[in-house]
Design an enzyme around this catalytic site. Structure first.
Site, PDB file in Angstrom:
ATOM      1  N   LEU A  34      14.082  65.025  47.154  1.00  0.00           N
ATOM      2  CA  LEU A  34      13.295  65.951  47.980  1.00  0.00           C
ATOM      3  C   LEU A  34      12.219  65.200  48.754  1.00  0.00           C
ATOM      4  CD1 LEU A  34      12.696  69.144  45.839  1.00  0.00           C
ATOM      5  CD2 LEU A  34      13.935  68.953  47.984  1.00  0.00           C
ATOM      6  N   LYS A  35      11.872  64.007  48.256  1.00  0.00           N
ATOM      7  CA  LYS A  35      10.792  63.251  48.897  1.00  0.00           C
ATOM      8  C   LYS A  35      11.281  62.492  50.128  1.00  0.00           C
ATOM      9  CE  LYS A  35       8.313  62.515  44.598  1.00  0.00           C
ATOM     10  NZ  LYS A  35       8.565  61.739  43.400  1.00  0.00           N
ATOM     11  N   ARG A  36      12.605  62.448  50.348  1.00  0.00           N
ATOM     12  CA  ARG A  36      13.084  61.625  51.461  1.00  0.00           C
ATOM     13  C   ARG A  36      12.670  62.243  52.794  1.00  0.00           C
ATOM     14  NH1 ARG A  36      17.485  64.833  50.403  1.00  0.00           N
ATOM     15  NH2 ARG A  36      18.980  65.197  52.068  1.00  0.00           N
ATOM     16  N   ASN A  82      43.573  95.527  54.327  1.00  0.00           N
ATOM     17  CA  ASN A  82      43.351  94.454  55.309  1.00  0.00           C
ATOM     18  C   ASN A  82      44.589  94.330  56.194  1.00  0.00           C
ATOM     19  OD1 ASN A  82      42.873  91.885  56.603  1.00  0.00           O
ATOM     20  ND2 ASN A  82      41.407  91.450  54.966  1.00  0.00           N
ATOM     21  N   HIS A 171      29.999  94.477  55.250  1.00  0.00           N
ATOM     22  CA  HIS A 171      31.271  94.735  54.577  1.00  0.00           C
ATOM     23  C   HIS A 171      31.564  93.667  53.540  1.00  0.00           C
ATOM     24  CE1 HIS A 171      32.484  91.626  57.444  1.00  0.00           C
ATOM     25  NE2 HIS A 171      33.541  91.402  56.695  1.00  0.00           N
ATOM     26  N   PHE A 320      25.306  70.565  52.664  1.00  0.00           N
ATOM     27  CA  PHE A 320      26.740  70.300  52.835  1.00  0.00           C
ATOM     28  C   PHE A 320      27.299  69.790  51.522  1.00  0.00           C
ATOM     29  CE2 PHE A 320      25.396  70.180  57.248  1.00  0.00           C
ATOM     30  CZ  PHE A 320      26.404  70.900  57.857  1.00  0.00           C
ATOM     31  N   MET A 321      28.364  70.400  51.077  1.00  0.00           N
ATOM     32  CA  MET A 321      29.050  69.901  49.881  1.00  0.00           C
ATOM     33  C   MET A 321      30.130  68.951  50.386  1.00  0.00           C
ATOM     34  SD  MET A 321      27.985  71.094  46.874  1.00  0.00           S
ATOM     35  CE  MET A 321      26.942  72.407  46.236  1.00  0.00           C
ATOM     36  N   GLN A 331      26.224  68.013  43.828  1.00  0.00           N
ATOM     37  CA  GLN A 331      24.894  67.410  43.665  1.00  0.00           C
ATOM     38  C   GLN A 331      23.886  68.324  44.307  1.00  0.00           C
ATOM     39  OE1 GLN A 331      23.192  66.094  46.568  1.00  0.00           O
ATOM     40  NE2 GLN A 331      21.412  65.408  45.394  1.00  0.00           N
TER      41      GLN A 331
HETATM   42  P1  H2U Z   1      35.450  88.726  57.241  1.00  0.00           P
HETATM   43  O1  H2U Z   1      34.488  88.876  58.325  1.00  0.00           O
HETATM   44  O2  H2U Z   1      34.802  88.418  55.908  1.00  0.00           O
HETATM   45  O3  H2U Z   1      36.527  87.757  57.595  1.00  0.00           O
HETATM   46  O4  H2U Z   1      36.148  90.152  57.016  1.00  0.00           O
HETATM   47  C1  H2U Z   1      36.713  90.918  58.021  1.00  0.00           C
HETATM   48  C2  H2U Z   1      38.092  91.283  57.550  1.00  0.00           C
HETATM   49  O5  H2U Z   1      38.532  92.397  58.293  1.00  0.00           O
HETATM   50  C3  H2U Z   1      39.098  90.160  57.762  1.00  0.00           C
HETATM   51  O6  H2U Z   1      39.673  89.831  56.534  1.00  0.00           O
HETATM   52  C4  H2U Z   1      39.912  92.275  58.541  1.00  0.00           C
HETATM   53  C5  H2U Z   1      40.118  90.776  58.717  1.00  0.00           C
HETATM   54  O7  H2U Z   1      41.433  90.415  58.353  1.00  0.00           O
HETATM   55  N1  H2U Z   1      40.256  93.061  59.727  1.00  0.00           N
HETATM   56  C6  H2U Z   1      41.243  94.013  59.655  1.00  0.00           C
HETATM   57  O8  H2U Z   1      41.858  94.164  58.593  1.00  0.00           O
HETATM   58  N2  H2U Z   1      41.541  94.770  60.744  1.00  0.00           N
HETATM   59  C7  H2U Z   1      40.936  94.624  61.959  1.00  0.00           C
HETATM   60  O9  H2U Z   1      41.252  95.336  62.879  1.00  0.00           O
HETATM   61  C8  H2U Z   1      39.881  93.611  62.129  1.00  0.00           C
HETATM   62  C9  H2U Z   1      39.499  92.813  60.938  1.00  0.00           C
END
Ligand code: H2U
Length: 359
Positions: A34-36, A82, A171, A320-321, A331
């Site tokens: 942290l001192k760097r 999704n 979300h 950064f990992m 680390q």
């Molecule tokens: P992230 O921003 O965490 O990537 O999440 C948004 C999610 O929303 C992403 O997984 C989904 C994307 O696939 N999505 C839909 O399912 N339908 C859409 O019309 C836009 C985004």
């Protein structure tokens, strides 16, 4: 060159390693770094201006999604499948491996997206406690629903562009798999082994210890404890733990859910106040596995949430990992205790609320 000074070990000064009993892995702590000198940026970030509603944003109420479906005019939370799922169910599976070095396995699963709130311009720390409680209730509903047919239900939130979040609307995602992913597997093995050896839950013993030591606690109420874990690898990593034995999200009582919403709001405000920005992170819940495990004894498990935020020095300077972290082991520079002290001492009023009040 070895340091020949006779000074006793000081965790705030001397490099050492700490053991993560959940993953079974070690983290290197280098507090002297942290001192760097630092020549990088240290300025505050510029929060993105997000309109409360955007008909072109597929996560908004009444907007059209990629699959041409129109979202309902939702008032609280909203969950949909999704449209670009990472896992599917019922697809052809790989056959037996031909060689031990070329192994493949089936990856059945379901992916959902969950909107927290109809407005795009709010985040959890700016939401009301009753609204956060609705999010927790929906997490529990989703875990119960997907958990009946999947071995693992991973609820996770990627917040902020820095964490690869593609959409500012508040979300999270839910990926349910018909297998235990690596992190779940390690956690299950280590919690099971501890329970077998000590006859007590690893994380309940840990809660007891942290309540006694206090120095890593950043927020607390009758049901919940928020700590920077002793073994944290990310600078401001936080773990949220119930004080009683709880296996999974659906097992939380309504009182515990309200109390969770309160503690979440409290520490997420501190996160935002640290560098006066909408604090980016990846977080998720780990609870006892589901699916076929619902019939098994999972007493060794304790529900908990883990927050991995990338920021280190300012709203724009991240940890950064890379390098040694990728090739050796994680680390960190400041100790978990120093990070906890910083977070604990921050005000409980959100900087944006304060700015509004001062106008
Ligand atoms: P992230 O921003 O965490 O990537 O999440 C948004 C999610 O929303 C992403 O997984 C989904 C994307 O696939 N999505 C839909 O399912 N339908 C859409 O019309 C836009 C985004």
């Amino acid at each position: 060159m070895a340091d020949s000074s006779p000074a006793p070990f000081d965790p705030k000064e001397h490099p050492h390693m700490r053991y993560n009993p959940l993953s079974g892995e070690w983290v290197l702590v280098s507090p002297h770094r942290l001192k760097r000198p630092w020549k990088g940026q240290v300025e505050k970030g510029q929060d993105e201006v997000v309109p409360p509603w955007d008909p072109k944003n597929p996560l908004c109420p009444r907007a059209v999604r990629a699959n041409d479906e129109v979202n309902p005019d939702y008032q609280n939370t909203f969950v949909f499948g999704n449209d670009f799922p990472a896992m599917l169910r019922g697809t052809p599976e790989p056959g037996p491996s031909k060689h031990p070095l070329l192994q493949a396995a089936p990856a059945g699963g379901s992916c959902r997206v969950m909107c927290f709130h109809p407005r795009s311009d709010v985040t959890l720390p700016l939401m009301t406690t009753p609204d956060i409680t609705k999010v927790i209730d929906e997490w529990a509903v989703q875990t119960e629903d997907l958990g009946s047919t999947h071995e693992w239900v991973q609820v996770f939130e990627n917040k902020g562009k820095m964490m690869g979040c593609s959409n500012p609307h508040p979300h999270c995602q839910i990926w349910a798999c018909q297998f235990l992913p690596n992190e779940a597997q390690k956690s299950d093995t280590n919690q099971r082994a501890y329970y077998k050896e000590h006859g007590k839950q690893l994380l309940l013993d840990y809660v007891e210890l942290e309540m006694k030591e206090k120095e890593r606690v950043i927020a607390e109420n009758p049901h919940w404890l928020a700590v920077v874990p002793y073994w944290a690898s990310w600078p401001y990593q936080v773990m949220l733990l119930p004080k009683r034995h709880v296996l999974r999200l659906p097992d939380l009582t309504s009182e515990e859910r309200t109390s969770l919403a309160e503690v979440m709001k409290e520490f997420l405000i501190k996160y935002d106040n640290l560098f006066e920005c909408s604090f980016p992170y990846s977080m998720g819940w780990h609870g006892a596995p589901t699916g076929s495990y619902l019939k098994e004894d999972c007493s060794h498990w304790q529900l908990h949430a883990i927050y991995y935020p990338p920021l280190l020095r300012s709203a724009t300077v991240r940890k950064f990992m890379v390098g040694f972290e990728m090739l050796g082991q994680p680390q960190r520079d400041l100790t978990a205790e120093q990070a906890a002290e910083k977070l604990r001492s921050l005000p409980n009023i959100h900087y944006k609320v304060k700015q509004e009040e001062q106008k």
